[in-house]
Design a protein around this motif. Structure first.
Motif, PDB file in Angstrom:
ATOM      1  N   GLN A  53      41.055  54.136  98.568  1.00 45.02           N
ATOM      2  CA  GLN A  53      39.954  53.785  97.680  1.00 45.02           C
ATOM      3  C   GLN A  53      39.879  54.746  96.507  1.00 45.02           C
ATOM      4  OE1 GLN A  53      37.450  51.196  97.947  1.00 45.02           O
ATOM      5  NE2 GLN A  53      36.977  51.909  95.877  1.00 45.02           N
ATOM      6  N   VAL A  54      39.790  54.170  95.320  1.00 44.94           N
ATOM      7  CA  VAL A  54      39.541  54.936  94.100  1.00 44.94           C
ATOM      8  C   VAL A  54      38.234  54.440  93.510  1.00 44.94           C
ATOM      9  CG1 VAL A  54      40.308  55.422  91.742  1.00 44.94           C
ATOM     10  CG2 VAL A  54      41.971  55.362  93.614  1.00 44.94           C
ATOM     11  N   THR A  55      37.296  55.342  93.342  1.00 48.28           N
ATOM     12  CA  THR A  55      36.001  54.995  92.760  1.00 48.28           C
ATOM     13  C   THR A  55      35.778  55.849  91.527  1.00 48.28           C
ATOM     14  OG1 THR A  55      35.112  54.437  94.939  1.00 48.28           O
ATOM     15  CG2 THR A  55      33.523  54.802  93.167  1.00 48.28           C
ATOM     16  N   VAL A  56      35.534  55.178  90.411  1.00 44.51           N
ATOM     17  CA  VAL A  56      35.290  55.864  89.147  1.00 44.51           C
ATOM     18  C   VAL A  56      33.843  55.606  88.751  1.00 44.51           C
ATOM     19  CG1 VAL A  56      36.041  56.219  86.774  1.00 44.51           C
ATOM     20  CG2 VAL A  56      37.693  55.453  88.512  1.00 44.51           C
ATOM     21  N   SER A  57      33.045  56.634  88.817  1.00 47.61           N
ATOM     22  CA  SER A  57      31.623  56.459  88.563  1.00 47.61           C
ATOM     23  C   SER A  57      31.010  57.767  88.107  1.00 47.61           C
ATOM     24  CB  SER A  57      30.928  55.968  89.831  1.00 47.61           C
ATOM     25  OG  SER A  57      29.524  55.894  89.636  1.00 47.61           O
ATOM     26  N   SER A  58      30.038  57.648  87.222  1.00 49.40           N
ATOM     27  CA  SER A  58      29.307  58.842  86.786  1.00 49.40           C
ATOM     28  C   SER A  58      28.055  59.031  87.639  1.00 49.40           C
ATOM     29  CB  SER A  58      28.938  58.723  85.309  1.00 49.40           C
ATOM     30  OG  SER A  58      28.219  57.535  85.069  1.00 49.40           O
TER      31      SER A  58
ATOM     32  N   GLY B 208      45.419  60.202  98.356  1.00 47.49           N
ATOM     33  CA  GLY B 208      45.069  60.705  97.034  1.00 47.49           C
ATOM     34  C   GLY B 208      43.877  60.040  96.375  1.00 47.49           C
ATOM     35  N   GLY B 209      43.332  59.021  97.006  1.00 43.44           N
ATOM     36  CA  GLY B 209      42.169  58.361  96.426  1.00 43.44           C
ATOM     37  C   GLY B 209      40.932  59.234  96.512  1.00 43.44           C
ATOM     38  N   GLY B 210      39.867  58.782  95.860  1.00 44.60           N
ATOM     39  CA  GLY B 210      38.625  59.534  95.914  1.00 44.60           C
ATOM     40  C   GLY B 210      37.639  59.071  94.867  1.00 44.60           C
ATOM     41  N   LEU B 211      36.598  59.843  94.725  1.00 39.18           N
ATOM     42  CA  LEU B 211      35.540  59.566  93.748  1.00 39.18           C
ATOM     43  C   LEU B 211      35.701  60.505  92.566  1.00 39.18           C
ATOM     44  CD1 LEU B 211      32.805  58.327  92.842  1.00 39.18           C
ATOM     45  CD2 LEU B 211      31.683  60.075  94.250  1.00 39.18           C
ATOM     46  N   VAL B 212      35.826  59.935  91.380  1.00 39.06           N
ATOM     47  CA  VAL B 212      35.960  60.740  90.176  1.00 39.06           C
ATOM     48  C   VAL B 212      35.036  60.192  89.107  1.00 39.06           C
ATOM     49  CG1 VAL B 212      38.346  61.424  90.640  1.00 39.06           C
ATOM     50  CG2 VAL B 212      37.884  59.353  89.302  1.00 39.06           C
ATOM     51  N   GLN B 213      34.827  60.992  88.086  1.00 40.74           N
ATOM     52  CA  GLN B 213      34.007  60.555  86.957  1.00 40.74           C
ATOM     53  C   GLN B 213      34.892  59.925  85.886  1.00 40.74           C
ATOM     54  OE1 GLN B 213      31.647  63.863  85.576  1.00 40.74           O
ATOM     55  NE2 GLN B 213      30.256  63.718  87.326  1.00 40.74           N
TER      56      GLN B 213
ATOM     57  N   LEU C 201      43.577  61.166  88.621  1.00 43.10           N
ATOM     58  CA  LEU C 201      43.942  61.195  90.038  1.00 43.10           C
ATOM     59  C   LEU C 201      45.429  60.913  90.152  1.00 43.10           C
ATOM     60  CD1 LEU C 201      41.271  59.150  92.071  1.00 43.10           C
ATOM     61  CD2 LEU C 201      41.799  61.581  92.333  1.00 43.10           C
ATOM     62  N   ARG C 202      46.032  61.422  91.216  1.00 43.54           N
ATOM     63  CA  ARG C 202      47.407  61.055  91.520  1.00 43.54           C
ATOM     64  C   ARG C 202      47.466  60.524  92.937  1.00 43.54           C
ATOM     65  NH1 ARG C 202      53.079  64.422  91.871  1.00 43.54           N
ATOM     66  NH2 ARG C 202      52.122  65.205  93.788  1.00 43.54           N
TER      67      ARG C 202
ATOM     68  N   ILE D  99      45.373  58.693  84.499  1.00 45.53           N
ATOM     69  CA  ILE D  99      44.576  59.557  83.640  1.00 45.53           C
ATOM     70  C   ILE D  99      43.518  58.718  82.927  1.00 45.53           C
ATOM     71  CG2 ILE D  99      46.512  61.134  83.309  1.00 45.53           C
ATOM     72  CD1 ILE D  99      46.788  59.979  80.451  1.00 45.53           C
ATOM     73  N   ASN D 100      42.535  59.429  82.374  1.00 44.14           N
ATOM     74  CA  ASN D 100      41.483  58.752  81.615  1.00 44.14           C
ATOM     75  C   ASN D 100      40.933  57.539  82.376  1.00 44.14           C
ATOM     76  OD1 ASN D 100      39.764  58.377  79.470  1.00 44.14           O
ATOM     77  ND2 ASN D 100      41.249  57.225  78.254  1.00 44.14           N
ATOM     78  N   LEU D 101      40.577  57.780  83.613  1.00 44.84           N
ATOM     79  CA  LEU D 101      40.106  56.683  84.463  1.00 44.84           C
ATOM     80  C   LEU D 101      38.804  56.088  83.948  1.00 44.84           C
ATOM     81  CD1 LEU D 101      41.115  58.216  87.861  1.00 44.84           C
ATOM     82  CD2 LEU D 101      41.740  55.922  87.105  1.00 44.84           C
ATOM     83  N   GLU D 102      38.684  54.789  84.143  1.00 45.73           N
ATOM     84  CA  GLU D 102      37.515  54.035  83.704  1.00 45.73           C
ATOM     85  C   GLU D 102      36.836  53.406  84.918  1.00 45.73           C
ATOM     86  OE1 GLU D 102      39.296  51.150  81.169  1.00 45.73           O
ATOM     87  OE2 GLU D 102      39.872  52.616  79.624  1.00 45.73           O
ATOM     88  N   PRO D 103      35.544  53.106  84.823  1.00 47.26           N
ATOM     89  CA  PRO D 103      34.867  52.444  85.951  1.00 47.26           C
ATOM     90  C   PRO D 103      35.577  51.160  86.391  1.00 47.26           C
ATOM     91  CG  PRO D 103      33.250  53.242  84.380  1.00 47.26           C
ATOM     92  CD  PRO D 103      34.593  53.468  83.755  1.00 47.26           C
ATOM     93  N   GLU D 104      36.217  50.483  85.442  1.00 51.26           N
ATOM     94  CA  GLU D 104      36.923  49.242  85.780  1.00 51.26           C
ATOM     95  C   GLU D 104      38.164  49.479  86.629  1.00 51.26           C
ATOM     96  OE1 GLU D 104      34.186  48.830  82.672  1.00 51.26           O
ATOM     97  OE2 GLU D 104      35.968  50.125  82.650  1.00 51.26           O
ATOM     98  N   ASP D 105      38.567  50.727  86.767  1.00 47.70           N
ATOM     99  CA  ASP D 105      39.708  51.054  87.621  1.00 47.70           C
ATOM    100  C   ASP D 105      39.299  51.212  89.080  1.00 47.70           C
ATOM    101  OD1 ASP D 105      40.771  53.169  84.943  1.00 47.70           O
ATOM    102  OD2 ASP D 105      41.585  51.188  85.463  1.00 47.70           O
ATOM    103  N   THR D 106      38.017  51.136  89.358  1.00 46.04           N
ATOM    104  CA  THR D 106      37.546  51.218  90.739  1.00 46.04           C
ATOM    105  C   THR D 106      38.163  50.100  91.557  1.00 46.04           C
ATOM    106  OG1 THR D 106      35.455  52.278  90.151  1.00 46.04           O
ATOM    107  CG2 THR D 106      35.508  51.037  92.222  1.00 46.04           C
TER     108      THR D 106
END
Length: 111
Positions: A106-111, A8-13, A18-19, A80-87
């Protein structure tokens, strides 16, 4: 021997959701022994949701929720409401730090 497989990981903004899922092998007695940890870049592994979701770390409280399905031997981490610090790499755990670990997702939170 308990095997754990996360997905379930991935790249999100930032602000997205993500779940994560973690399926335990047949030797897992109960999902009540399962927890979620994460390891952020350059930092030590830390507990995110322990005691089958009863214990959520302060930095994610209100945004992360752990749930479980004993019949499927599966636990989930709804974020929910993922932040870059959650990477981070998110790990599923069974039986505490001396127990069993999944391979991580891997969970990556980036714009």
């Amino acid at each position: 021997q308990v095997q754990l497989v996360e997905s379930g990981g991935g790249l999100v903004q930032p602000g997205e959701s993500l779940r994560l899922s973690c399926v335990a092998s047949e030797f897992a007695i109960s999902t009540s022994f399962m927890s979620w940890y994460r390891q952020r870049p350059g930092k030590e592994r830390e507990l995110v949701a322990g005691r089958a979701g009863a214990n959520i770390t302060a930095s994610v409280k209100g945004r992360f929720t752990m749930s479980r399905d004993d019949a499927k031997k599966t636990v989930y981490l709804q974020m929910i409401n993922l932040e870059p610090e959650d990477t981070a790499v998110y790990y599923c755990n069974y039986g505490g730090v001396c127990g069993y670990w999944g391979q991580g997702t891997q969970v990556t939170v980036s714009s």
